[in-house]
Design a protein around this motif. Structure first.
Motif, PDB file in Angstrom:
ATOM      1  N   CYS A  93      -5.656  -2.630  -6.935  1.00  0.00           N
ATOM      2  CA  CYS A  93      -4.361  -3.409  -7.642  1.00  0.00           C
ATOM      3  C   CYS A  93      -4.415  -4.613  -7.578  1.00  0.00           C
ATOM      4  O   CYS A  93      -4.651  -5.414  -6.674  1.00  0.00           O
ATOM      5  CB  CYS A  93      -3.211  -2.759  -6.853  1.00  0.00           C
TER       6      CYS A  93
ATOM      7  N   CYS B 184      -1.208  -6.265  -5.074  1.00  0.00           N
ATOM      8  CA  CYS B 184      -1.180  -5.891  -3.522  1.00  0.00           C
ATOM      9  C   CYS B 184      -2.558  -5.732  -2.940  1.00  0.00           C
ATOM     10  O   CYS B 184      -2.577  -5.981  -1.662  1.00  0.00           O
ATOM     11  CB  CYS B 184      -0.289  -4.760  -3.363  1.00  0.00           C
TER      12      CYS B 184
ATOM     13  N   HIS C 192       0.611   3.894  -9.201  1.00  0.00           N
ATOM     14  CA  HIS C 192       0.656   2.848  -8.378  1.00  0.00           C
ATOM     15  C   HIS C 192       1.266   1.575  -8.939  1.00  0.00           C
ATOM     16  O   HIS C 192       2.448   0.999  -8.609  1.00  0.00           O
ATOM     17  CB  HIS C 192      -0.679   2.624  -7.781  1.00  0.00           C
TER      18      HIS C 192
ATOM     19  N   CYS D 280       3.669   0.592  -6.159  1.00  0.00           N
ATOM     20  CA  CYS D 280       3.291  -0.627  -5.597  1.00  0.00           C
ATOM     21  C   CYS D 280       4.347  -1.260  -5.172  1.00  0.00           C
ATOM     22  O   CYS D 280       5.828  -1.310  -5.781  1.00  0.00           O
ATOM     23  CB  CYS D 280       2.603  -1.468  -6.810  1.00  0.00           C
TER      24      CYS D 280
HETATM   25 ZN    ZN Z   1      -0.363  -2.775  -5.638  1.00  0.00          ZN
END
Ligand code: ZN
Length: 293
Positions: free
Chosen positions: A29, A32, A41, A46
């Motif tokens: 991702c 993050c 996510h 997330c």
């Molecule tokens: Zn994330």
């Protein structure tokens, strides 16, 4: 909405989808760096998405770890939400996708508060597009006299229609829409009124807020329509009673000098549908403002 259709088929180019399609890229991702960027996510799990959902007027706290697919979660949400919040929910999904793309392709960080505002704005624009489309049919059917339920365009000025919605005399919403003589929507807005009020009081407030909106847009010649006869009568007779309703009417009077010409008309409820929808929308999505650019 093409975006929602792609999302429901899991065909958006998330990092994980790109990797699965054989592209040589990191699936983490980009926000993050904790998990792979799957659609679930990105849009729900997330930390950024979690905080975003909570900050929106939907105040969602999506349950994580609950290993459903994104599509199953979206389907569930669409089932439990009413029509207007449902539309807003889709606009929010789209906003997350836009923010993600801004980050990935432009290295631009859109913060949470900004993103919430963006989602609201897009929802109004979307609402405007829908009402404009509905209006398009109304206007064209006016050619053959349109029956008793069509909105009537003003000949040489702008017309504002206002309306209010009341829930058990406790919470109220107001809506207004400004259209020109071609029926083009120039501005629309929603407001929530959190006070104990009577129907005619909240209708008077809706008129005041509508006039304020026209003043802010610097419109000069206006026709104002509302479906509450008490409000129209009070203004026609220039009668200001010594009570809360009277003070709402006085507020309207105080704005008259901001315009070159103003006229007040009573309109049948059937001809006042767009502001009616906006007033109801105000209960869940207050303070929306859309202006034609
Ligand atoms: Zn994330």
């Amino acid at each position: 909405m093409n975006f929602v259709w792609r999302l429901m088929r899991n065909s958006l180019p998330t990092k994980l989808n790109l990797q699965r399609r054989g592209m040589n890229c990191l699936a983490l991702c980009p926000r993050c760096y904790q998990r792979e960027e799957s659609d679930l996510h990105l849009f729900r799990d997330c930390d950024f998405a979690q905080r975003f959902w909570f900050l929106t007027s939907l105040s969602l706290r999506p349950e994580m770890g609950n290993q459903v697919s994104l599509q199953a979660w979206v389907e569930d949400m669409l089932k439990v939400l009413d029509r207007d919040p449902r539309g807003f929910f889709c606009t929010c999904l789209h906003a997350i996708w836009k923010a993600r793309n801004a980050l990935v392709f432009e290295y631009k960080h859109i913060d949470l508060a900004e993103l919430v505002e963006l989602a609201k704005k897009n929802f109004v624009d979307y609402g405007l597009a829908i009402s404009a489309a509905t209006l398009g049919t109304t206007i064209s059917s006016r050619e053959n006299k349109g029956g008793n339920s069509s909105w009537l365009a003003p000949p040489n000025s702008l017309k504002i229609n206002t309306d209010a919605a009341l829930v058990a005399n406790k919470m109220a919403g107001a809506g207004a829409v400004v259209r020109d003589s071609d029926g083009i929507i120039l501005a629309a807005a929603t407001w929530r009124i959190d006070s104990s009020v009577e129907p005619h009081e909240v209708e008077a407030q809706a008129c005041f807020l509508g006039m304020q909106l026209e003043k802010d847009c610097c419109f000069l010649d206006i026709v104002l329509e509302c479906d509450n006869s008490e409000v129209i009568l009070a203004r026609k007779n220039a009668r200001v009673g010594d009570n809360y309703f009277g003070s709402c009417i006085a507020d309207c009077f105080s704005l008259i000098s901001s315009f070159r010409s103003v006229s007040f008309l009573h309109v049948k409820r059937e001809r006042n549908r767009v502001p009616h929808t906006l007033a109801n929308l105000a209960l869940t999505s207050p303070n929306l403002l859309g202006k034609h650019s």
